[in-house]
Design an enzyme around this catalytic site. Sequence first.
Site, PDB file in Angstrom:
ATOM      1  N   GLY A   1      -3.420 -76.416  33.525  1.00 52.00           N
ATOM      2  CA  GLY A   1      -3.304 -78.008  33.560  1.00 52.00           C
ATOM      3  C   GLY A   1      -4.418 -78.723  34.447  1.00 52.00           C
TER       4      GLY A   1
ATOM      5  NE  ARG B   1      -9.842 -82.319  24.626  1.00 49.81           N
ATOM      6  CZ  ARG B   1      -9.960 -83.403  25.457  1.00 49.81           C
ATOM      7  NH1 ARG B   1     -11.147 -83.670  25.569  1.00 49.81           N
ATOM      8  NH2 ARG B   1      -8.941 -83.763  26.023  1.00 49.81           N
TER       9      ARG B   1
ATOM     10  CB  CYS C   1     -14.115 -88.892   3.786  1.00 55.75           C
ATOM     11  SG  CYS C   1     -15.694 -88.491   2.795  1.00 55.75           S
TER      12      CYS C   1
ATOM     13  N   GLY D   1      -6.506 -73.075  31.444  1.00 62.47           N
ATOM     14  CA  GLY D   1      -7.719 -72.862  30.148  1.00 62.47           C
ATOM     15  C   GLY D   1      -8.864 -73.774  30.401  1.00 62.47           C
TER      16      GLY D   1
HETATM   17  N1  LLP Z   1      -0.219 -72.415  30.028  1.00 61.90           N
HETATM   18  C1  LLP Z   1       0.571 -73.078  28.815  1.00 61.90           C
HETATM   19  C2  LLP Z   1       2.020 -72.772  28.845  1.00 61.90           C
HETATM   20  C3  LLP Z   1       0.086 -74.010  27.967  1.00 61.90           C
HETATM   21  O1  LLP Z   1       0.637 -74.665  27.342  1.00 61.90           O
HETATM   22  C4  LLP Z   1      -1.328 -74.358  28.320  1.00 61.90           C
HETATM   23  C5  LLP Z   1      -1.715 -75.472  27.527  1.00 61.90           C
HETATM   24  C6  LLP Z   1      -2.147 -73.913  29.376  1.00 61.90           C
HETATM   25  C7  LLP Z   1      -1.413 -72.792  30.148  1.00 61.90           C
HETATM   26  C8  LLP Z   1      -3.527 -74.311  29.719  1.00 61.90           C
HETATM   27  O2  LLP Z   1      -3.670 -75.414  30.130  1.00 61.90           O
HETATM   28  P1  LLP Z   1      -5.189 -76.238  30.583  1.00 61.90           P
HETATM   29  O3  LLP Z   1      -5.523 -75.288  32.019  1.00 61.90           O
HETATM   30  O4  LLP Z   1      -6.106 -76.073  29.474  1.00 61.90           O
HETATM   31  O5  LLP Z   1      -4.763 -77.550  30.779  1.00 61.90           O
HETATM   32  N2  LLP Z   1      -5.503 -79.544  23.093  1.00 61.90           N
HETATM   33  C9  LLP Z   1      -5.395 -80.386  24.248  1.00 61.90           C
HETATM   34  C10 LLP Z   1      -4.872 -79.771  25.313  1.00 61.90           C
HETATM   35  C11 LLP Z   1      -3.454 -78.739  24.826  1.00 61.90           C
HETATM   36  C12 LLP Z   1      -3.001 -78.041  26.206  1.00 61.90           C
HETATM   37  C13 LLP Z   1      -1.884 -77.034  25.732  1.00 61.90           C
HETATM   38  N3  LLP Z   1      -1.434 -76.093  26.844  1.00 61.90           N
HETATM   39  C14 LLP Z   1      -6.771 -81.203  24.841  1.00 61.90           C
HETATM   40  O6  LLP Z   1      -7.832 -80.894  24.033  1.00 61.90           O
HETATM   41  O7  LLP Z   1      -6.613 -82.018  25.605  1.00 61.90           O
END
Ligand code: LLP
Length: 429
Positions: free
Chosen positions: A246, A322, A352, A285
């Site tokens: 997050g 995004r 399109c 992530g």
């Molecule tokens: N752990 C769990 C259980 C998650 O659901 C997620 C992301 C992460 C870790 C990693 O989170 P991060 O560190 O990347 O924030 N597609 C969206 C983001 C979706 C995140 C979903 N879950 C975007 O492009 O902003």
Amino acid sequence: MTFASPFPVGFSNRNGKLYCEDIPLDDLARRYGTPLYVYSRSAIEETIADYQQELKGTDHRVFFAMKANSNLGILDLMNRKGCGFDIVSGGELARALAVGADPKKIVYSGVGKTVREMREALQAGILCFNLESIPELDRLQEVAADMGVVANVSVRINPNVDAKTHPYISTGLKNNKFGVAYESSVELYKKAASLPNIRVTGIDCHIGSQITELSPFLDAGHKVLDLVDALKAEGIEIDHIDFGGGLGVRYIDETPPAASELVKALTTLCEERGYGHLTLYFEPGRSLIARSAVLLMTVQYLKPTESKNFCIVDTGMNDMMRPALYEAEMPIVETVENDEPAKRWDIVGPICESGDWLDKNRRLKVRAGDVLAMFSAGAYGMSMASNYNSRPNAMEIMVSGEEVQVIRERGTYADLMRNERLLKQVKRD
Ligand code: LLP
């Protein structure tokens, strides 16, 4: 050039040309074509080191949430640098195993694990399942019993805290589908502890993505630790706390805490609350990969109209969703300085759909044929790409100094049609 300094690690402006490590971006675009994702290897290594800095000499662990970027080349690097993996599907498990990841460094998240996926993960011998509901617990017990093994589990609790981020990427509020309601989680733990093929090992939470302040993490941390207190009172001991991912990154002018600050704040919190002996897991992530890449595109046509100037590029929402999906602002810049008059442009793709835009109202000096770069494109870019409008996948390369490695070949028309079949002849034809 309109790019807001400072440049991400691995990228620089040398005499009016943007570089990834030691190669000009426009050279890369000419050599490999566009759309092109360009990753800096040193940028990735540096962010991993930032996470690991505070973890040295402890058992705490980083699991890369590969949904942000599941390219094998990227996973290979993460694996070599000691990261584990947070997976959410059988496909992601296959990818982790394909780069030689140690199954004991894999945690499995997600609300919808199928029987097949559970089997595959148990077969591989993963470290832990992060559970999200009672029916999921029941199913895991059944599958594990059938296989004659014991599954390690952690329960993802929903701490009901506001991550102060975009509603689509906020996951820790009561009205989200994720996690187990805080109030009912003790019951779930009690049930889990009583099942023969389940071993309770941890607790986890993940409250959202692109979080740019420490306070939501600490609020959630306190709630998780309250629950650890409650579990202890019930005689249920755990060995780890997984704080999820997050952490946000800078796309425009955000100032998120450094990874090392987040890790320090949460380890300190655990120590203060008497849980310094527990192992902490992190599932980043975005913050591990977003800033390490640019997405290169070539301007096809300039189309000034009465109300707007459209800059039409060869890269669309299928390559980077995004902006279209979250109205995410991801600034696009020139890769070579030039003397064109600066104007405001909407940078749009060939798809399109009116929603097919990449950046809006950006001041650019641009001509047809120029190469433009979208920064911080490494997370949720290629991993969310599609082939909409029958567009082959973009190419991905990794740069290290003057060296380039292709980590995804450009998609072909044959790739687009590979799994499809013509109809059999039937009588009425
Ligand atoms: N752990 C769990 C259980 C998650 O659901 C997620 C992301 C992460 C870790 C990693 O989170 P991060 O560190 O990347 O924030 N597609 C969206 C983001 C979706 C995140 C979903 N879950 C975007 O492009 O902003």
